[in-house]
Design an enzyme around this catalytic site. Structure first.
Site, PDB file in Angstrom:
ATOM      1  CG  HIS A  29     -23.190 -18.041 -33.467  1.00  0.00           C
ATOM      2  ND1 HIS A  29     -21.949 -18.541 -33.785  1.00  0.00           N
ATOM      3  CD2 HIS A  29     -22.992 -17.219 -32.405  1.00  0.00           C
ATOM      4  CE1 HIS A  29     -21.039 -18.058 -32.939  1.00  0.00           C
ATOM      5  NE2 HIS A  29     -21.661 -17.262 -32.096  1.00  0.00           N
ATOM      6  CG  ASP A 123     -21.442 -20.430 -36.498  1.00  0.00           C
ATOM      7  OD1 ASP A 123     -22.271 -19.583 -36.146  1.00  0.00           O
ATOM      8  OD2 ASP A 123     -20.488 -20.792 -35.767  1.00  0.00           O
ATOM      9  CB  ALA A 352     -37.885  -9.018 -21.086  1.00  0.00           C
ATOM     10  CD  GLN A 354     -31.566  -7.912 -25.447  1.00  0.00           C
ATOM     11  OE1 GLN A 354     -31.381  -8.495 -24.385  1.00  0.00           O
ATOM     12  NE2 GLN A 354     -30.668  -7.897 -26.416  1.00  0.00           N
ATOM     13  CD1 TRP A 372     -21.763  -8.757 -33.633  1.00  0.00           C
ATOM     14  CD2 TRP A 372     -21.040  -7.188 -32.214  1.00  0.00           C
ATOM     15  NE1 TRP A 372     -21.367  -7.667 -34.389  1.00  0.00           N
ATOM     16  CE2 TRP A 372     -20.918  -6.685 -33.530  1.00  0.00           C
ATOM     17  CE3 TRP A 372     -20.646  -6.381 -31.147  1.00  0.00           C
ATOM     18  CZ2 TRP A 372     -20.428  -5.415 -33.818  1.00  0.00           C
ATOM     19  CZ3 TRP A 372     -20.144  -5.101 -31.437  1.00  0.00           C
ATOM     20  CH2 TRP A 372     -20.048  -4.631 -32.748  1.00  0.00           C
ATOM     21  CG  ASN A 373     -26.912 -11.497 -31.947  1.00  0.00           C
ATOM     22  OD1 ASN A 373     -26.332 -11.165 -32.975  1.00  0.00           O
ATOM     23  ND2 ASN A 373     -27.248 -12.744 -31.687  1.00  0.00           N
ATOM     24  CD  GLU A 377     -31.553  -7.185 -30.043  1.00  0.00           C
ATOM     25  OE1 GLU A 377     -31.875  -6.897 -28.873  1.00  0.00           O
ATOM     26  OE2 GLU A 377     -31.825  -8.286 -30.558  1.00  0.00           O
ATOM     27  CB  ALA A 392     -18.487 -16.156 -25.691  1.00  0.00           C
ATOM     28  CD  GLU A 393     -18.087 -12.762 -28.812  1.00  0.00           C
ATOM     29  OE1 GLU A 393     -18.894 -12.281 -29.610  1.00  0.00           O
ATOM     30  OE2 GLU A 393     -18.382 -13.700 -28.047  1.00  0.00           O
ATOM     31  CD  GLN A 394     -20.972 -12.608 -23.253  1.00  0.00           C
ATOM     32  OE1 GLN A 394     -20.928 -12.464 -22.031  1.00  0.00           O
ATOM     33  NE2 GLN A 394     -21.831 -13.427 -23.835  1.00  0.00           N
TER      34      GLN A 394
END
Length: 481
Positions: A29, A123, A352, A354, A372-373, A377, A392-394
């Protein structure tokens, strides 16, 4: 006296307004909030100060990240709060909520000592901060770090809580979140999967406080989630204005030997042929699932770059480990796996770069946990996905990218709870060489262009950020005069 008054006003007006920001603990976050802060400082002559709640000492990544920023972005780690009274099995969301709540006295003290604060941005876990902001007459905003779909769910949850009396995961019909495609209850975010847990009640209470914000800054953009953002932009009683400012992701390049190894290997691979496999900073698999993933990638016969981690069910200091040593993730791979796949694969432990891997021309697909990040990307670099949500919300994000945005494939989970090797091989092949994969790639390339356009001179996100910056400058001027 009149001259002194004018002198004081002149001095204050020379000072740039300060936007205070309070992220929740953790990097996921913090990073997009910092990217937002960079745009405020670079383009709008605002200063930003971060107030970070803690229950443990600051991490090395946090310290490194803040040390790389300009002087216009400052920070303070609030005094550590104790969570020792909580049971060992307390969920992460509850830990975050309570860390924020117990940090309020020190936050109040720090804000009082910080002059010229024009806004406080928090947040989604930090709505308890609104009480402090109201006491100090500071306008407060939420920086929403997930999807517009998740934001719509936040507004909808209090109503859903009243209308549904069973567990959401047991509902026979999908949940209809306003502006979104229907989603099965079992795919809703983790904190609502057990309504008897304290985390659910904390989340519900937090969601009800969203209406107290002066505005909600969303890390998404209209071309990515058109229907739900259109709905959220409409004025509605009890709902603050929403400002879509995405996609905000960290593009900074960190110079490390590991990075060079990854990128040098990618330089040697044909364009668009490598599958990048990474489950984020917090994503881990069981030993059994790690083995299935390894053998599935091997069966696919595709090139891959895999960030491997120690399984989440390994026993520390087992016979194959040296006492007190950190286990090597590569020790958990199937026998002979690295040798058999040498040349067409690279497996690196733990980390790595990313952003750089996804922007590399050789990367053609991304097996992701659907943070989400990571999704943003991928969009910025036009890389289609295999959606493998973990926590989480994945799962909500996975539904979004597979069924709505249509830039991802989602492997099927068998009755044992595993994604088996044959399924993994099949999905990776479809992504990298099948007609379905080509459609996903075409759609992702369209979104890449749209994402770049949002931050152009007249882009939608550029305008939204400018609108907010002007508002905060005007509020500062009004306070001075």
């Amino acid at each position: 006296m009149e001259e002194q008054k004018h002198s004081l006003i002149s001095t204050k007006q020379e000072l740039p307004p300060i936007v205070a920001m309070m992220p929740s603990p953790g990097m996921g976050h913090l990073i997009p909030m910092i990217e937002f802060a960079k745009r405020l400082t670079r383009h709008h002559n605002l200063h930003v100060k971060f107030f970070i709640p803690t229950s443990t000492p600051p991490t090395k990544p946090q310290i490194t990240l803040f040390s790389s920023l300009s002087r216009a972005i400052s920070h303070v780690f609030l005094p550590q709060v104790s969570l020792s009274d909580l049971p060992p099995n307390t969920k992460i969301e509850t830990l975050i909520f309570l860390t924020v709540l117990r940090s309020l006295p020190s936050l109040r003290h720090s804000l009082v000592a910080t002059h010229h604060v024009t806004a406080l941005i928090v947040d989604p876990f930090c709505t308890d901060v609104f009480d402090v902001a109201g006491e100090l007459n500071i306008p407060s905003y939420i920086f929403f770090t997930s999807t517009a779909m998740a934001l719509s769910f936040v507004f909808y949850l209090p109503r859903l809580d009243q209308e549904v009396h069973s567990e959401f995961r047991d509902l026979p019909e999908p949940v209809h979140i306003p502006g979104c495609i229907p989603i099965h209850g079992k795919d809703l975010m983790d904190p609502v999967q057990d309504r008897n847990d304290d985390t659910y009640n904390l989340l519900l209470s937090n969601c009800k406080r969203f209406s107290l914000a002066k505005g909600i800054i969303a890390n998404s953009f209209a071309e990515l989630e058109p229907q739900v953002i259109k709905l959220l932009l409409k004025e509605e009683p009890g709902r603050p204005p929403v400002y879509p400012v995405g996609p905000l992701v960290n593009k900074d390049i960190a110079q490390t030997e590991d990075k060079c190894l990854c990128l040098k290997w990618l330089d040697e691979q044909p364009r668009g042929t490598v599958v990048f496999v990474c489950f984020g900073s917090g994503g881990t698999l069981s030993r059994a699932q790690t083995e299935e993933l390894a053998l599935g990638l091997e069966m696919s016969e595709k090139r891959f770059l895999w960030v491997a981690k120690c399984p989440n069910d390994y026993i520390p200091n087992a016979s194959y480990l040296t006492v007190d040593s950190d286990p090597d993730p590569l020790d958990f791979l199937p026998n002979g796996f690295l040798e058999r796949n040498k040349g067409r694969s690279l497996v690196v432990p733990n980390w790595a770069p990313q952003a750089q891997v996804l922007s590399h021309g050789s990367t053609g697909g991304f097996v992701s946990h659907c943070g989400w990040n990571s999704i943003l990307e991928s969009v910025l670099n036009g890389v289609p996905l295999v959606a493998w949500p973990l926590y989480a919300e994945q799962k909500m994000n996975a539904v979004l990218v597979t069924e709505d945005i249509k830039v991802a494939l989602r492997p099927k989970v068998c009755e044992s709870g595993l994604v088996e090797r044959e399924e993994i091989a099949s999905v990776v092949k479809k992504l990298m060489e099948g007609e379905e994969g080509k459609k996903l790639l075409h759609r992702m390339k369209e979104l890449k262009v749209a994402a770049a356009r949002t931050f152009g001179e007249n882009g939608s996100s550029t305008k939204q950020i400018s609108q907010l910056a002007l508002k905060w400058k005007d509020e500062t001027t009004a306070c001075i005069i």
